[in-house]
Design an enzyme around this catalytic site. Structure first.
Site, PDB file in Angstrom:
ATOM      1  N   HIS A   1       0.810  -1.224   0.000  1.00 46.39           N
ATOM      2  CA  HIS A   1       0.000   0.000   0.000  1.00 46.39           C
ATOM      3  C   HIS A   1       0.842   1.273   0.000  1.00 46.39           C
ATOM      4  CE1 HIS A   1      -3.375  -2.605   1.956  1.00 46.39           C
ATOM      5  NE2 HIS A   1      -3.221  -2.841   0.676  1.00 46.39           N
TER       6      HIS A   1
ATOM      7  N   VAL B   1       1.092  -8.556  19.588  1.00 49.13           N
ATOM      8  CA  VAL B   1       2.093  -9.158  18.706  1.00 49.13           C
ATOM      9  C   VAL B   1       3.506  -9.028  19.286  1.00 49.13           C
ATOM     10  CG1 VAL B   1       0.792  -9.021  16.555  1.00 49.13           C
ATOM     11  CG2 VAL B   1       2.112  -7.047  17.311  1.00 49.13           C
TER      12      VAL B   1
END
Length: 354
Positions: free
Chosen positions: A133, A257
């Site tokens: 992106h 995470v």
């Protein structure tokens, strides 16, 4: 800032499912699942990690679809309370762990949906990264297509002219009249061809695809981790919110995470380095470094991809044939056993009359 980036994009109504509640595994379950993940990584010869906005929240950059995400709050007419500038954000423990896992050979490739440039700033080499992106710290020449690393975020988003011209480098001359644009995709833009092609091939070749901090809602990025499943690959998802592919995952870990990567790196004996400003490519002089994908790298991987997928398909065919043959043998044995157990086939009829 994430808000400024989001506000710079064109209007788009369908931003996906927003604000779903987060789920947390118990600490004991996290330890157990991290141990499973380590075993899967060690058993894999080609591991690909797919990263989303959730890996940058600990850097102070808000995500988009979380309970306090940019687009979740936008629907309420609000903005995130925490929203650090892209300049001030630094790579997280996850970014630095991934760099080390690539260097140690445990991870072969990273596919990112993030535009914050933190993979670049961690020191991860371009050959191990697809940025689907875009990247806030890049400008692209509209004429020669060279990508230049900036020392600060681009002033525009959506592939707009930044007001700069192609500078060239000490090794290459500038092209004539080439104008620079930012590298950030808007909703209607196609994904960068080389980045997407490499991401697809690596994902399909992978023995293991690991998703970190993404709900996998945006396509085609969100579907890439599934490309290895038909070739016998495995899928792991680490995200606080449910994702649309949870049912396809071999393992789902619901926790931060950073916590997962710290545990995984420790079990693998891989040290996570601290971020060092002097190793950050964006801290060099603007335009002194290019960030293009070498076309030769794409062609080389294409050959490897064709060979790998052919081998996987042949192995799958052999396993399938072997499985069918085994099933047939089992069926024959079961049928024979059933016939022997039937009263009419008894060797001593009196055995069934006693």
């Amino acid at each position: 800032m994430s808000c400024n980036y989001a506000e710079g994009l064109s209007k788009y109504e369908n931003k996906g499912v927003l604000g779903v509640a987060e789920i947390f595994d118990t600490p004991e379950l996290v330890e157990e699942k991290c141990e499973q993940l380590v075993k899967m990584i060690l058993a894999s010869s080609h591991t690909v990690v797919h990263t989303g906005a959730g890996i940058s929240t600990s850097a102070g950059i808000p995500d988009f679809r979380g309970p306090n995400g940019v687009w979740t709050l936008e629907e309420k007419g609000e903005k995130p309370a925490v929203n650090i500038s892209f300049d001030d954000a630094v790579p997280t423990r996850t970014h630095m762990a991934l760099k080390s896992l690539v260097a140690s050979g445990h991870v072969q490739y990273i596919v990112s949906q993030n535009i914050d440039g933190l993979h670049l700033r961690s020191g991860l080499a371009r050959e191990h990264l697809s940025e689907l992106h875009g990247n806030m710290f890049l400008e692209v020449c509209t004429k020669c297509r060279r990508q230049y690393v900036r020392s600060s975020p681009a002033p525009t988003v959506g592939k707009k002219e930044t007001g700069n011209i192609c500078p060239g480098t000490s090794a290459e001359r500038a092209c004539r009249r080439g104008k620079l644009i930012d590298n950030i995709l808007d909703w209607e833009h196609d994904l960068p061809e080389n980045d997407l092609q490499l991401a697809f091939m690596h994902s399909a070749m992978a023995d293991l695809n690991i998703c970190l901090g993404t709900t996998l809602q945006i396509v085609p990025s969100g579907d890439l981790p599934l490309k290895n499943l038909k070739h016998g690959g495995r899928l792991v998802i680490c995200n606080l919110q449910p994702t649309k592919h949870d049912k396809k995952a071999d393992l789902k870990i619901s926790t931060y995470v950073d916590a997962v990567l710290e545990r995984v790196a420790k079990r693998l004996g891989v040290e996570i380095p601290e971020y060092r400003r002097e190793e950050d490519p964006t801290k060099r002089d603007t335009y002194s470094l290019q960030w293009n994908i070498d076309g030769k790298m794409v062609k080389t991987l294409e050959k490897r991809y064709d060979s790998t997928i052919k081998e996987k398909n042949q192995l799958k065919k052999r396993c399938s044939t072997s499985s069918i043959d085994q099933d047939r043998e089992d069926l024959k044995r079961n049928n024979k056993k059933l016939k022997q157990e039937q009263p009419g086939n008894a060797t001593n009829e009196g055995d069934f009359n006693s």
